[in-house]
Design a protein around this motif. Structure first.
Motif, PDB file in Angstrom:
ATOM      1  N   CYS A  97      -4.758  -1.919  -8.703  1.00  0.00           N
ATOM      2  CA  CYS A  97      -5.664  -2.145  -7.575  1.00  0.00           C
ATOM      3  C   CYS A  97      -5.306  -1.294  -6.360  1.00  0.00           C
ATOM      4  CB  CYS A  97      -5.690  -3.622  -7.211  1.00  0.00           C
ATOM      5  SG  CYS A  97      -4.076  -4.281  -6.763  1.00  0.00           S
ATOM      6  N   ASP A  98      -4.006  -1.149  -6.103  1.00  0.00           N
ATOM      7  CA  ASP A  98      -3.586  -0.331  -4.972  1.00  0.00           C
ATOM      8  C   ASP A  98      -3.781   1.149  -5.240  1.00  0.00           C
ATOM      9  OD1 ASP A  98      -2.967  -2.044  -2.954  1.00  0.00           O
ATOM     10  OD2 ASP A  98      -0.909  -2.363  -3.620  1.00  0.00           O
ATOM     11  N   LEU A  99      -3.428   1.542  -6.427  1.00  0.00           N
ATOM     12  CA  LEU A  99      -3.590   2.948  -6.782  1.00  0.00           C
ATOM     13  C   LEU A  99      -5.045   3.352  -6.677  1.00  0.00           C
ATOM     14  CD1 LEU A  99      -1.202   3.040  -9.853  1.00  0.00           C
ATOM     15  CD2 LEU A  99      -0.841   4.143  -7.650  1.00  0.00           C
ATOM     16  N   GLU A 100      -5.872   2.458  -7.118  1.00  0.00           N
ATOM     17  CA  GLU A 100      -7.307   2.682  -7.076  1.00  0.00           C
ATOM     18  C   GLU A 100      -7.785   3.033  -5.672  1.00  0.00           C
ATOM     19  OE1 GLU A 100     -11.104  -0.086  -8.099  1.00  0.00           O
ATOM     20  OE2 GLU A 100      -9.165  -0.594  -8.977  1.00  0.00           O
ATOM     21  N   ALA A 101      -7.233   2.320  -4.705  1.00  0.00           N
ATOM     22  CA  ALA A 101      -7.628   2.573  -3.322  1.00  0.00           C
ATOM     23  C   ALA A 101      -7.133   3.932  -2.846  1.00  0.00           C
ATOM     24  CB  ALA A 101      -7.088   1.466  -2.420  1.00  0.00           C
ATOM     25  N   ALA A 102      -6.024   4.370  -3.401  1.00  0.00           N
ATOM     26  CA  ALA A 102      -5.373   5.581  -2.901  1.00  0.00           C
ATOM     27  C   ALA A 102      -6.030   6.873  -3.387  1.00  0.00           C
ATOM     28  CB  ALA A 102      -3.900   5.566  -3.289  1.00  0.00           C
ATOM     29  N   PRO A 143       0.838  -1.187   0.000  1.00  0.00           N
ATOM     30  CA  PRO A 143       0.000   0.000   0.000  1.00  0.00           C
ATOM     31  C   PRO A 143       0.880   1.248   0.000  1.00  0.00           C
ATOM     32  CG  PRO A 143      -0.046  -1.065   2.160  1.00  0.00           C
ATOM     33  CD  PRO A 143       0.737  -1.940   1.258  1.00  0.00           C
ATOM     34  N   PRO A 144       0.638   2.175  -0.901  1.00  0.00           N
ATOM     35  CA  PRO A 144       1.497   3.344  -1.020  1.00  0.00           C
ATOM     36  C   PRO A 144       1.213   4.364   0.075  1.00  0.00           C
ATOM     37  CG  PRO A 144      -0.279   3.455  -2.631  1.00  0.00           C
ATOM     38  CD  PRO A 144      -0.486   2.206  -1.832  1.00  0.00           C
ATOM     39  N   GLY A 145       2.254   5.103   0.495  1.00  0.00           N
ATOM     40  CA  GLY A 145       2.088   6.159   1.478  1.00  0.00           C
ATOM     41  C   GLY A 145       1.454   7.376   0.830  1.00  0.00           C
ATOM     42  N   ASP A 146       1.121   8.353   1.655  1.00  0.00           N
ATOM     43  CA  ASP A 146       0.470   9.537   1.115  1.00  0.00           C
ATOM     44  C   ASP A 146       1.456  10.506   0.478  1.00  0.00           C
ATOM     45  OD1 ASP A 146      -2.166   9.355   1.095  1.00  0.00           O
ATOM     46  OD2 ASP A 146      -2.558  10.814   2.669  1.00  0.00           O
ATOM     47  N   ILE A 147       0.939  11.347  -0.375  1.00  0.00           N
ATOM     48  CA  ILE A 147       1.802  12.352  -0.983  1.00  0.00           C
ATOM     49  C   ILE A 147       1.466  13.719  -0.416  1.00  0.00           C
ATOM     50  CG2 ILE A 147       2.081  11.064  -3.133  1.00  0.00           C
ATOM     51  CD1 ILE A 147       0.100  13.402  -4.184  1.00  0.00           C
ATOM     52  N   ASP A 148       2.439  14.602  -0.461  1.00  0.00           N
ATOM     53  CA  ASP A 148       2.314  15.940   0.097  1.00  0.00           C
ATOM     54  C   ASP A 148       1.338  16.760  -0.760  1.00  0.00           C
ATOM     55  OD1 ASP A 148       2.551  18.459   1.064  1.00  0.00           O
ATOM     56  OD2 ASP A 148       4.729  18.571   0.889  1.00  0.00           O
ATOM     57  N   ARG A 202       2.978  10.314  -8.874  1.00  0.00           N
ATOM     58  CA  ARG A 202       3.774  10.427  -7.647  1.00  0.00           C
ATOM     59  C   ARG A 202       3.821   9.087  -6.919  1.00  0.00           C
ATOM     60  NH1 ARG A 202       7.586  14.109  -6.365  1.00  0.00           N
ATOM     61  NH2 ARG A 202       6.932  16.161  -7.037  1.00  0.00           N
ATOM     62  N   ARG A 203       2.678   8.485  -6.810  1.00  0.00           N
ATOM     63  CA  ARG A 203       2.606   7.209  -6.095  1.00  0.00           C
ATOM     64  C   ARG A 203       3.384   6.137  -6.833  1.00  0.00           C
ATOM     65  NH1 ARG A 203      -0.809   6.974  -1.924  1.00  0.00           N
ATOM     66  NH2 ARG A 203      -2.240   8.713  -1.638  1.00  0.00           N
ATOM     67  N   ALA A 228      11.026  10.705 -13.597  1.00  0.00           N
ATOM     68  CA  ALA A 228      12.005  10.983 -12.544  1.00  0.00           C
ATOM     69  C   ALA A 228      12.584  12.384 -12.712  1.00  0.00           C
ATOM     70  CB  ALA A 228      13.107   9.927 -12.571  1.00  0.00           C
ATOM     71  N   ALA A 229      12.950  12.710 -13.936  1.00  0.00           N
ATOM     72  CA  ALA A 229      13.571  14.013 -14.200  1.00  0.00           C
ATOM     73  C   ALA A 229      12.609  15.154 -13.903  1.00  0.00           C
ATOM     74  CB  ALA A 229      14.038  14.079 -15.649  1.00  0.00           C
ATOM     75  N   LEU A 230      11.394  15.019 -14.367  1.00  0.00           N
ATOM     76  CA  LEU A 230      10.421  16.096 -14.175  1.00  0.00           C
ATOM     77  C   LEU A 230      10.041  16.274 -12.714  1.00  0.00           C
ATOM     78  CD1 LEU A 230       8.195  15.579 -17.332  1.00  0.00           C
ATOM     79  CD2 LEU A 230       9.522  17.614 -16.759  1.00  0.00           C
ATOM     80  N   LEU A 231       9.799  15.170 -12.039  1.00  0.00           N
ATOM     81  CA  LEU A 231       9.433  15.279 -10.625  1.00  0.00           C
ATOM     82  C   LEU A 231      10.592  15.840  -9.811  1.00  0.00           C
ATOM     83  CD1 LEU A 231       7.308  12.060  -9.934  1.00  0.00           C
ATOM     84  CD2 LEU A 231       6.532  14.398 -10.308  1.00  0.00           C
ATOM     85  N   GLU A 232      11.794  15.470 -10.188  1.00  0.00           N
ATOM     86  CA  GLU A 232      12.950  15.986  -9.455  1.00  0.00           C
ATOM     87  C   GLU A 232      13.074  17.491  -9.641  1.00  0.00           C
ATOM     88  OE1 GLU A 232      16.637  13.785 -10.085  1.00  0.00           O
ATOM     89  OE2 GLU A 232      17.728  15.600  -9.466  1.00  0.00           O
ATOM     90  N   THR A 233      12.878  17.938 -10.858  1.00  0.00           N
ATOM     91  CA  THR A 233      12.924  19.383 -11.114  1.00  0.00           C
ATOM     92  C   THR A 233      11.861  20.107 -10.289  1.00  0.00           C
ATOM     93  OG1 THR A 233      13.720  19.044 -13.365  1.00  0.00           O
ATOM     94  CG2 THR A 233      12.740  21.177 -12.875  1.00  0.00           C
TER      95      THR A 233
END
Lengths: 119, 119
Positions: free
Chosen positions: B61-66, A20-25, B49-50, B105-110
DNA sequence: AGCTTATACAAGCAGATACTAATATATTTT
DNA sequence: AAAATATATTAGTATCTGCTTGTATAAGCT
């Protein structure tokens, strides 16, 4: 609006396929989304590129000629970019000059890099 | 659709406030916009992000829950991210695992860097 | 002051977008 | 093979977006 389920660390009872993934900011999310949605539009992207290309700042009148929309649309687009922190604006006489921020420089550079290296 | 005026270098007769800007690369623009518009949405940003946080790939399935939208919406969102080249997907049994690409990865890091340094 | 130019703002609307619900497909389980 | 699970696809729809047109404000010009 996305209503995220607050998945705390101790939730392990679920017998699903993976962790289960953690929350994001959510503040970070709001900030990033403002940038992304501001840039993610034909007109605004082109205006931003043109603004970034011109070193001394560009005025609306020139931008208006470059993209194919009305003066009003250009003004609205630039306002949006300004609100998102992607450009600064300064008034000089009756003209208004727009300049890119560091944020814009960083994002456009990343995008340029990504296009360069087809990983 | 933005129909840009092809401003070639020799256009100098215009007596406006500042320099007429050169044209921008429309292929680059299309590529960048696909990334930006794919990321520029609550649901897709959060899914991305997740996905990026989980190292081994996440299944739908996990993303769905989130995130707080239907299974269908999650599937559509992930498809869009995949089309944009922001995630890869692999099938394992009846599950589908999504993983971030280098682009992500590059975009999120920026974006992370930009939030860090309030220039 | 009146006219023109440069930019912004407001209202309205067409088209895009992102969801839901329903259904289809694929895989595993019984 | 039937049922259940995981994901995708399709169709319909409400909301959002980005434009245009019209108007307002502000600065320069005559």
């Amino acid at each position: 609006m996305v209503e995220s389920t607050i998945t705390d660390e101790t939730a392990e009872g679920t017998d699903t396929c993976c962790t289960p993934p953690g929350d994001i900011d959510s503040d970070a999310m709001a900030t990033d989304l403002q940038l992304l949605t501001a840039m993610g539009n034909d007109t605004r992207y082109e205006l931003l590129r043109r603004t970034a290309n011109a070193d001394d700042g560009v005025c609306v009148c020139d931008l208006e000629a470059a993209v194919g929309v009305s003066q009003s649309a250009v003004s609205q687009a630039l306002s949006r970019l300004y609100t998102a922190g992607l450009v600064t604006r300064r008034k000089e006489g009756s003209w208004r000059y727009y300049e890119p921020t560091e944020t814009t420089a960083a994002l456009l550079e990343t995008l340029d890099d990504l296009r360069g290296t087809h990983e």
